[in-house]
Design a protein around this motif. Structure first.
Motif, short mmCIF file in Angstrom:
data_model
loop_
_atom_site.label_atom_id
_atom_site.label_comp_id
_atom_site.label_asym_id
_atom_site.label_seq_id
_atom_site.Cartn_x
_atom_site.Cartn_y
_atom_site.Cartn_z
N SER A 105 0.85 -1.19 0.00
CA SER A 105 0.00 0.00 0.00
C SER A 105 0.89 1.25 0.00
N VAL A 106 0.30 2.39 -0.29
CA VAL A 106 1.07 3.63 -0.30
C VAL A 106 1.53 4.01 1.11
N TRP A 107 1.02 3.35 2.13
CA TRP A 107 1.41 3.62 3.50
C TRP A 107 2.42 2.59 4.02
N SER A 108 2.83 1.66 3.17
CA SER A 108 3.79 0.64 3.58
C SER A 108 5.22 1.14 3.41
N ALA A 109 6.18 0.29 3.74
CA ALA A 109 7.60 0.66 3.62
C ALA A 109 7.97 0.84 2.14
N PRO A 110 8.78 1.85 1.83
CA PRO A 110 9.22 2.05 0.45
C PRO A 110 10.00 0.85 -0.08
N GLN A 111 9.80 0.56 -1.36
CA GLN A 111 10.48 -0.57 -2.00
C GLN A 111 11.60 -0.11 -2.94
N ARG A 112 11.50 1.15 -3.42
CA ARG A 112 12.44 1.66 -4.42
C ARG A 112 12.30 3.17 -4.48
N GLU A 113 13.17 3.79 -5.21
CA GLU A 113 13.03 5.22 -5.51
C GLU A 113 12.44 5.35 -6.90
N LEU A 114 11.73 6.42 -7.11
CA LEU A 114 11.13 6.69 -8.42
C LEU A 114 11.78 7.95 -8.97
N PRO A 115 12.32 7.88 -10.18
CA PRO A 115 12.97 9.07 -10.75
C PRO A 115 12.00 10.25 -10.85
N GLN A 116 12.50 11.44 -10.56
CA GLN A 116 11.68 12.65 -10.63
C GLN A 116 11.08 12.85 -12.02
N ALA A 117 11.77 12.38 -13.06
CA ALA A 117 11.25 12.53 -14.43
C ALA A 117 9.94 11.77 -14.60
N VAL A 118 9.83 10.61 -13.95
CA VAL A 118 8.60 9.82 -14.04
C VAL A 118 7.48 10.54 -13.30
N ILE A 119 7.79 11.07 -12.13
CA ILE A 119 6.78 11.81 -11.37
C ILE A 119 6.34 13.05 -12.16
N ALA A 120 7.29 13.73 -12.78
CA ALA A 120 6.96 14.92 -13.58
C ALA A 120 6.08 14.56 -14.77
N GLU A 121 6.36 13.42 -15.42
CA GLU A 121 5.52 12.98 -16.55
C GLU A 121 4.10 12.72 -16.09
N ARG A 122 3.95 12.03 -14.98
CA ARG A 122 2.61 11.73 -14.45
C ARG A 122 1.92 13.00 -13.95
N SER A 123 2.67 13.92 -13.39
CA SER A 123 2.10 15.19 -12.93
C SER A 123 1.56 16.01 -14.10
N ALA A 124 2.17 15.86 -15.25
CA ALA A 124 1.72 16.60 -16.44
C ALA A 124 0.31 16.18 -16.87
N TRP A 125 -0.17 15.04 -16.40
CA TRP A 125 -1.51 14.57 -16.74
C TRP A 125 -2.59 15.20 -15.87
N MET A 126 -2.21 15.98 -14.85
CA MET A 126 -3.20 16.50 -13.91
C MET A 126 -4.25 17.41 -14.54
N PRO A 127 -3.91 18.32 -15.46
CA PRO A 127 -5.00 19.11 -16.08
C PRO A 127 -6.04 18.23 -16.77
N ALA A 128 -5.59 17.22 -17.50
CA ALA A 128 -6.53 16.32 -18.17
C ALA A 128 -7.31 15.50 -17.15
N LEU A 129 -6.68 15.12 -16.06
CA LEU A 129 -7.38 14.35 -15.03
C LEU A 129 -8.48 15.19 -14.39
N ARG A 130 -8.21 16.44 -14.09
CA ARG A 130 -9.24 17.31 -13.51
C ARG A 130 -10.47 17.38 -14.41
N VAL A 131 -10.23 17.58 -15.69
CA VAL A 131 -11.33 17.65 -16.67
C VAL A 131 -12.08 16.32 -16.71
N ALA A 132 -11.34 15.23 -16.73
CA ALA A 132 -11.96 13.90 -16.83
C ALA A 132 -12.78 13.57 -15.59
N ILE A 133 -12.31 13.95 -14.41
CA ILE A 133 -13.07 13.69 -13.18
C ILE A 133 -14.41 14.42 -13.24
#
Length: 145
Positions: A105-133
Motif C-alpha cells: 500500500s502507499v502507506w507501507s515501507a518504500p520498496q524503491r526510488e522513483l525518478p523525478q522525471a517519471v513523477i513529472a511525466e505523471r504530474s503533467a496529466w493532472m490538467p486532463a485528469l481534472r477535466v476527466a473527473i
C-alpha cells in the motif's frame, strides 16, 4: 482534536456538490491521488442513509474511471480506512509497478526510488485528469448539482 476534513478541504478541490467533494490530495510521488470526502463529520459509511452511500460510491467510481482513462495505471487502489481521520472519505489512488511502495500500500515501507522525471511525466496529466473527473461525475444520472 480537530478533524482536518472538517477544518479544511483535504486537497485541491476538483468537484464539490451539496454533500461531498472530490480533491486531488497532492501526496508526494503520487500524482492523481484523490479523495472523495463527505462534507459533514460522519465516522462510518453505515452512518449514512443508503442513498448517500450510493452517492459516495458513484463519485469514487467516477474518479477511478477518470484515472484509468487519463493515467492508464497498472492498478487503482480504493481505500476507506479512517483510523487516523475518522471522517467518511475514500482514497482513490492510481498505482504503477514502479511506484515507491508497489506492490504494498502507499502507506507501507518504500520498496524503491522513483525518478523525478517519471513523477513529472505523471504530474503533467493532472490538467486532463481534472477535466476527466468532472466529466465522469457529470455523467452520473441524477447527480445533484
Amino acid at each position: 482534536m480537530e478533524c482536518p476534513f472538517c477544518a479544511g478541504d483535504g486537497g485541491e478541490v476538483v468537484w464539490r456538490d451539496a454533500v461531498l467533494r472530490v480533491v486531488l490530495a497532492n501526496e508526494a510521488g503520487y500524482p492523481g491521488f484523490a479523495r472523495v470526502i463527505w462534507h459533514t463529520h460522519v465516522a462510518e459509511m453505515s452512518d449514512l442513509p443508503e442513498t448517500a452511500r450510493e452517492h459516495v460510491m458513484r463519485a469514487v467510481f467516477a474518479v477511478e474511471t477518470a484515472q484509468r482513462t487519463v493515467m492508464s495505471p497498472h492498478k487503482v487502489n480504493v481505500a476507506s480506512l479512517g483510523n487516523m481521520v475518522p471522517h467518511v472519505h475514500w482514497h482513490v489512488i492510481p498505482r504503477y509497478r514502479d511506484d515507491v511502495h508497489f506492490p504494498g500500500s502507499v502507506w507501507s515501507a518504500p520498496q524503491r526510488e522513483l525518478p523525478q522525471a517519471v513523477i513529472a511525466e505523471r504530474s503533467a496529466w493532472m490538467p486532463a485528469l481534472r477535466v476527466a473527473i468532472v466529466a465522469e461525475l457529470e455523467r452520473i444520472p441524477g447527480w445533484p448539482g
